[in-house]
Design an enzyme around this catalytic site. Structure first.
Site, PDB file in Angstrom:
ATOM      1  N   HIS A  95       0.829  -1.218   0.000  1.00  0.00           N
ATOM      2  CA  HIS A  95       0.000   0.000   0.000  1.00  0.00           C
ATOM      3  C   HIS A  95       0.859   1.263   0.000  1.00  0.00           C
ATOM      4  CE1 HIS A  95       0.032  -0.103   4.574  1.00  0.00           C
ATOM      5  NE2 HIS A  95      -0.008   1.198   4.422  1.00  0.00           N
ATOM      6  N   ASP A  98       1.262  -7.677   2.296  1.00  0.00           N
ATOM      7  CA  ASP A  98       1.402  -6.244   2.027  1.00  0.00           C
ATOM      8  C   ASP A  98       2.872  -5.815   1.861  1.00  0.00           C
ATOM      9  OD1 ASP A  98       0.888  -3.557   1.787  1.00  0.00           O
ATOM     10  OD2 ASP A  98      -0.426  -3.434   3.533  1.00  0.00           O
ATOM     11  N   SER A 101       3.894   2.152   8.606  1.00  0.00           N
ATOM     12  CA  SER A 101       3.730   1.184   7.535  1.00  0.00           C
ATOM     13  C   SER A 101       5.051   0.990   6.825  1.00  0.00           C
ATOM     14  CB  SER A 101       2.692   1.658   6.535  1.00  0.00           C
ATOM     15  OG  SER A 101       1.431   1.290   6.964  1.00  0.00           O
TER      16      SER A 101
HETATM   17  N1  ARG Z   1      -4.769   0.455   7.723  1.00  0.00           N
HETATM   18  C1  ARG Z   1      -3.488   0.514   7.073  1.00  0.00           C
HETATM   19  C2  ARG Z   1      -2.936   1.932   7.168  1.00  0.00           C
HETATM   20  O1  ARG Z   1      -3.449   2.714   7.910  1.00  0.00           O
HETATM   21  C3  ARG Z   1      -3.552   0.028   5.666  1.00  0.00           C
HETATM   22  C4  ARG Z   1      -4.229   0.951   4.716  1.00  0.00           C
HETATM   23  C5  ARG Z   1      -4.237   0.500   3.289  1.00  0.00           C
HETATM   24  N2  ARG Z   1      -5.184  -0.551   3.034  1.00  0.00           N
HETATM   25  C6  ARG Z   1      -6.518  -0.376   2.797  1.00  0.00           C
HETATM   26  N3  ARG Z   1      -7.254  -1.430   2.612  1.00  0.00           N
HETATM   27  N4  ARG Z   1      -7.099   0.798   2.711  1.00  0.00           N
HETATM   28  O2  ARG Z   1      -2.335   2.520   6.309  1.00  0.00           O
HETATM   29  N1  GLU Z   2      -1.276   1.289   7.747  1.00  0.00           N
HETATM   30  C1  GLU Z   2      -0.673   2.328   8.505  1.00  0.00           C
HETATM   31  C2  GLU Z   2       0.305   3.163   7.686  1.00  0.00           C
HETATM   32  O1  GLU Z   2       0.196   3.271   6.518  1.00  0.00           O
HETATM   33  C3  GLU Z   2      -0.009   1.738   9.694  1.00  0.00           C
HETATM   34  C4  GLU Z   2      -1.058   1.253  10.576  1.00  0.00           C
HETATM   35  C5  GLU Z   2      -1.192   2.111  11.799  1.00  0.00           C
HETATM   36  O2  GLU Z   2      -1.783   3.197  11.752  1.00  0.00           O
HETATM   37  O3  GLU Z   2      -0.677   1.639  12.809  1.00  0.00           O
HETATM   38  O4  GLU Z   2       1.153   3.836   8.178  1.00  0.00           O
END
Ligand code: ARG
Ligand code: GLU
Length: 716
Positions: free
Chosen positions: A84, A220, A651
Site C-alpha cells: 500500500h 502487504d 507502515s
Molecule cells: N490500515 C493501514 C494503514 O493505515 C492500511 C491501509 C491501506 N489498506 C486499505 N485497505 N485501505 O495505512
Molecule cells: N497502515 C498504517 C500506515 O500506513 C499503519 C497502521 C497504523 O496506523 O498503525 O502507516
C-alpha cells in the site's frame, strides 16, 4: 556517589512501570530504555541502533515517499516496504497491457527495474538535541506569536548551517510540545526503482473488508532499489546510475517467531496525541468522531453500491474507496477503544491527581492552578467551530466536482500581467489534472453523495457557520436542497469532460467570468471563504493558545512524575518501539492466535467477493504443497501480531528480533487497538506484521526470483 545511587533508583522505578507503550527517540535510548529492551531479550546495544561514529541500524531505515517507512535488505540498495506504500508507483506503471496491479510485477534483472518520477527515500544522517540553542531565543514575556517567530528564526539558522549548502535536507522539530527541540539532518535519494510487487489479490488481500483487522492475511509488501551516482551519492535519475551501496542493511531471519519473542519496530510514526486533556478526548469522542464516521459511512455506502454494479467503476473508485474507508474504520475502532477504556474518566482521574499535586505547593499553585480551567475554556470555545470546520472538509470537499472546480482557481486568477507562456503552462497543468480527474470520475456517485452531504450539513450545522451557498438554497431554491444539488451537476461546465477540455484549451482571460459564475466553482470559493475568513482565524487563536497550555502541562506532568519515562508524541521522526510477539483476547470468550497462515488465505478464498479472490497460481502452490524450504508445520506463515506501539507512518517499518535481524514488515494495527494514538492498552493494542517468510516464499515459489533471494543475507 549519591548521584549514582539516585540514578539507579530512578532507573529501577522507571523500569517497573513500563508496558510496551512508547515510541522512543533513538538518540536517547541510553537513558533507561535500552536497559529495559535488553532485559526483555534484546541483544544489541544502543550504539547498534543509532550511532554517528559507525554504521548502525538507523542507516538501513528510511522514510519512503511521503508517509511510509522502508528498510534496506541487501548490499545492493534493495529495499522493502508495504504494497500500500508502493501502490501509487505500481499503479502509475500499470496499463491495460501491463496490469501490474492485477498481475504483480517482478524485474528479472536490474535493467528491467522501473523508474519513478517523484519517488524519494530519505535517510537520517544524524540528529541533535538543539533545545538549548532554540530556547535561548525565547523568554517568558513573549506571546505565542513572538515565541513562534523567535523559534522559527533560530530553527531556520540551525537548519541552514547543518545543510552544508544544500547537501542535506535539515529540519528542526519540537518535541513534548516545544519543551525540547531536535535537529534532523537527512539525505534524500531520488532515483528509486520498482523491483517487485505482488498482485493486488495478494498485496491487498482482504482489502477494506479486512483492513485494521485481525486475523489478517495480507501480503502487504513491495520492493524497490535505490540508485546513486558513481560516487555512491544521491542523484537525479540517470540511466547509468548504479545501485546504492549502503552502510548497513538488515539480514533476514528465516526461522520466524514464537509467542513471547522480543520485537522492535524502527520507523517513522506520524502523529499521536497521548497527553490530551479530558476535554479534548471528550470532544473527539462526542463531537468529531461520530460526525466524521457518519459522513464517511454515507460516502462509502454510495461508492460500494455503484462499484458492485460495474467493474469499471470498481477500478475507478478502488483507491478513493480505500482512502475514505481507511480513516473511517480507524475512527470507529478508536471510539470503541476509548469507550472501552473509559478514556475520559481516566483522564479526569489523572487531572484530579494533578490538581492535588499542584495544590500541595505554593510555587506550583502560582504556576499551574489555572491550567486545567484554561484548557476547559479553550476547548469550549473550539467546540463552536470544530464541527463547522470538519464539515467544510468532510462534507463540502467530499463532493468531487467541487474539489475539482478548485483546480481552476489559478486560471481564474490569471490576469493581464500573466504572460502568454505562463498562461499556456497553466492551461496544460489544468488539462492534465482534468484528465486525471475524469479518468476516475463517475458522476452518478458524486451526485448522490453531494445530495447526502448537503442534506446532513444543513441539518447538523447552524446557519451562520455554513458557507454562503446555503443562503442561495434558502433564497433562490426555497430550501430545496435536492433541486440545488441537481442543478449543480446539470449546470456546472465541469460536470462535462469534453466541454471542460475544450474550455481549458481555448481559455483566454475573458473566460474567467465563466469560472467565477460556475456553480461548482462558487461552492468551492464559498467553502474557502468560510474557512479562510470566518472559521480558521478564530479556531487558530484557540490552537495557538493550546500550544502554550500543552507546553506548560507537559512540563508539569514531567515534574509531577520524575520517575516516569515520558515519550514524546509521534511527529514523523524516527522512533524505536519494542514489545513482544503476542496474542490477545478481543472479546469475552474469544482468543486470537498471534499468527496466520496460507491455510487461512485459502479458507477465505471466494470468487464472488472481490477482496477474497485468491490468484490461481497461489492456489496451485497450495494444492501441490509446493512450499520448498519455507514450510512450517505443513503451511506458510503469513502475518503475526505483537505489542509494539505504532501508528500511521509505521507502515513498511522493519520488525526486528532480539539479534537485530528482520522478521517482518509492519503494516497495520488491530481494530481493538486503534485508540493507541490517544491511549494505549497493553491488553488490546497490537501491531500487525507481514511475516518475512511469506515474502521469501512469494519470491521463491510465486515469482521464481532466485536472483533477489541471492542478494539478501538469509540467516538460518
Ligand atoms: N490500515 C493501514 C494503514 O493505515 C492500511 C491501509 C491501506 N489498506 C486499505 N485497505 N485501505 O495505512
Ligand atoms: N497502515 C498504517 C500506515 O500506513 C499503519 C497502521 C497504523 O496506523 O498503525 O502507516
Amino acid at each position: 556517589m549519591k548521584k549514582i545511587i539516585f540514578f539507579i533508583l530512578i532507573s529501577v522505578f522507571a523500569l517497573r512501570s513500563m508496558a510496551d507503550e512508547g515510541m522512543w527517540i533513538p538518540l536517547y535510548l541510553n537513558k533507561y530504555t535500552i536497559e529495559d529492551m535488553q532485559k526483555k531479550g534484546f541483544k544489541l546495544t544502543a550504539e547498534d541502533i543509532y550511532s554517528i561514529n559507525r554504521a548502525s541500524l538507523k542507516d538501513a531505515v528510511m522514510i519512503f515517499g511521503g508517509g511510509c517507512t522502508a528498510e534496506l535488505i541487501s548490499d545492493q540498495g534493495l529495499i522493502i516496504t508495504n504494497h500500500h506504500c508502493g501502490f501509487s508507483a505500481i499503479q502509475s506503471h500499470s496499463t491495460l497491457e501491463h496490469d501490474y496491479l492485477t498481475d504483480g510485477f517482478i524485474a528479472n534483472n536490474k535493467s528491467k527495474e522501473l523508474t519513478n518520477q517523484r519517488l524519494t527515500v530519505t535517510f537520517l544522517v544524524r540528529m541533535e538535541d538543539v533545545t538549548e540553542k532554540v530556547l535561548a531565543s525565547v523568554n517568558q514575556n513573549m506571546n505565542e506569536k513572538q515565541r513562534a517567530e523567535a523559534v522559527g528564526m533560530v530553527a531556520g539558522m540551525i537548519e541552514k548551517e547543518a545543510s552544508e549548502n544544500g547537501k542535506y535536507k535539515c529540519v528542526v522539530k519540537p518535541f513534548y510540545y516545544g519543551n525540547q527541540y531536535f535537529l534532523f539532518v537527512q539525505e534524500v535519494f531520488k532515483d528509486v526503482r520498482l523491483v517487485a510487487a505482488p498482485p493486488s489479490a495478494i498485496g491487498k488481500f482482504g482489502g477494506d473488508t479486512d483492513n485494521w483487522m485481525w486475523p489478517r492475511h495480507t501480503g502487504d509488501f513491495s520492493m524497490f532499489r535505490i540508485y546513486t551516482n558513481k560516487n555512491n551519492e544521491p542523484a537525479e535519475y540517470a540511466a547509468d546510475n548504479v545501485p546504492y551501496k549502503p552502510k548497513k542493511f538488515f539480514p533476514i531471519y528465516t526461522k520466524g517467531v514464537q509467542k513471547g519473542d522480543f520485537t522492535m519496530v524502527f520507523g517513522y510514526p506520524g502523529r499521536t496525541q497521548e497527553y490530551l486533556v479530558s476535554d479534548a478526548v471528550k470532544q473527539i469522542l462526542e463531537q468529531d468522531n461520530p460526525h466524521l464516521i457518519n459522513l464517511r459511512q454515507k460516502r462509502i455506502e454510495t461508492m460500494t453500491s455503484y462499484m458492485n454494479q460495474s467493474s469499471l467503476v470498481r477500478i475507478q473508485y478502488a483507491d478513493k474507496h480505500a482512502g475514505v474507508s481507511n480513516a473511517w474504520k480507524k475512527w470507529i475502532g478508536e471510539s470503541r477503544g476509548l469507550d472501552r477504556m473509559n478514556a475520559v474518566d481516566r483522564k479526569i482521574q489523572l487531572e484530579k491527581e494533578f490538581t492535588a499535586w499542584v495544590n500541595a505547593d505554593d510555587t506550583r499553585k502560582n504556576r499551574y492552578s489555572n491550567l486545567l480551567n484554561d484548557f476547559a475554556q479553550v476547548y469550549a470555545n473550539m467546540a463552536v467551530y470544530n464541527l463547522p470546520m470538519d464539515y467544510l472538509f468532510e462534507a463540502g470537499l467530499a463532493i468531487e466536482l467541487v474539489r475539482f472546480a478548485g483546480n481552476f482557481r489559478e486560471l481564474a486568477s490569471a490576469n493581464s500581467e500573466t504572460s502568454e507562456k505562463d498562461l499556456e503552462a497553466l492551461r496544460q497543468k489544468t488539462l492534465q489534472s482534468a484528465k486525471r480527474f475524469y479518468k476516475d470520475y463517475h458522476m452518478p456517485i458524486d451526485r448522490e453523495i453531494a445530495l447526502q452531504m448537503l442534506t446532513i450539513w444543513h441539518k447538523e450545522i447552524k446557519k451562520e457557520m455554513r458557507p454562503a451557498f446555503f443562503g442561495t438554497i434558502e433564497s433562490k431554491y426555497k430550501g430545496d436542497i435536492a433541486k440545488y444539488s441537481a442543478d449543480l451537476f446539470s449546470k456546472s461546465i465541469f460536470a462535462d469532460s469534453l466541454k471542460t477540455y475544450a474550455f481549458i484549451q481555448n481559455y483566454t482571460l475573458k473566460a474567467a467570468k465563466k469560472i467565477n459564475t460556475d456553480p461548482a466553482y462558487i461552492m468551492y470559493s464559498e467553502i474557502a471563504d468560510m474557512y479562510n475568513n470566518r472559521l480558521w482565524p478564530v479556531y487558530n487563536q484557540s490552537n495557538v493558545k493550546l500550544d502554550s497550555l500543552y507546553r506548560i502541562y507537559m512540563n508539569a506532568l514531567m515534574e509531577m512524575n520524575p520517575d516516569k519515562r515520558f515519550y514524546p508524541d509521534a511527529n514523523s521522526t524516527l522512533r524505536v518501539a519494542y514489545g513482544k510477539v503476542d496474542d490477545y483476547y478481543p472479546a469475552d470468550g474469544v482468543k486470537y492466535l498471534h499468527y496466520t497462515t496460507l491455510d487461512g488465505i485459502i479458507a477465505k478464498d471466494n470468487p464472488d467477493i472481490y477482496d477474497y479472490r485468491v490468484p490461481a497460481k497461489l492456489k496451485e502452490l497450495y494444492k501441490t504443497k509446493n512450499y520448498g524450504r519455507w514450510a512450517v508445520n505443513g503451511t506458510i506463515p503469513v502475518c503475526f501480531t505483537a505489542s509494539n506501539h505504532t501508528t500511521g507512518g509505521n507502515s513498511g517499518s522493519p520488525v526486528i528480533n532480539a539479534d537485530g535481524y528482520l522478521i517482518g514488515v509492519n503494516f497495520d494495527r488491530n481494530w481493538e487497538g486503534t485508540m493507541s494514538d490517544i491511549m494505549y492498552d497493553p491488553d488490546q493494542c497490537r501491531n500487525i506484521t507481514l511475516d518475512i517468510r511469506y515474502v521469501l516464499f512469494m519470491l521463491d515459489k510465486y515469482f521464481e526470483a532466485q536472483h533477489l533471494l541471492d542478494e539478501m543475507q538469509l540467516v538460518e
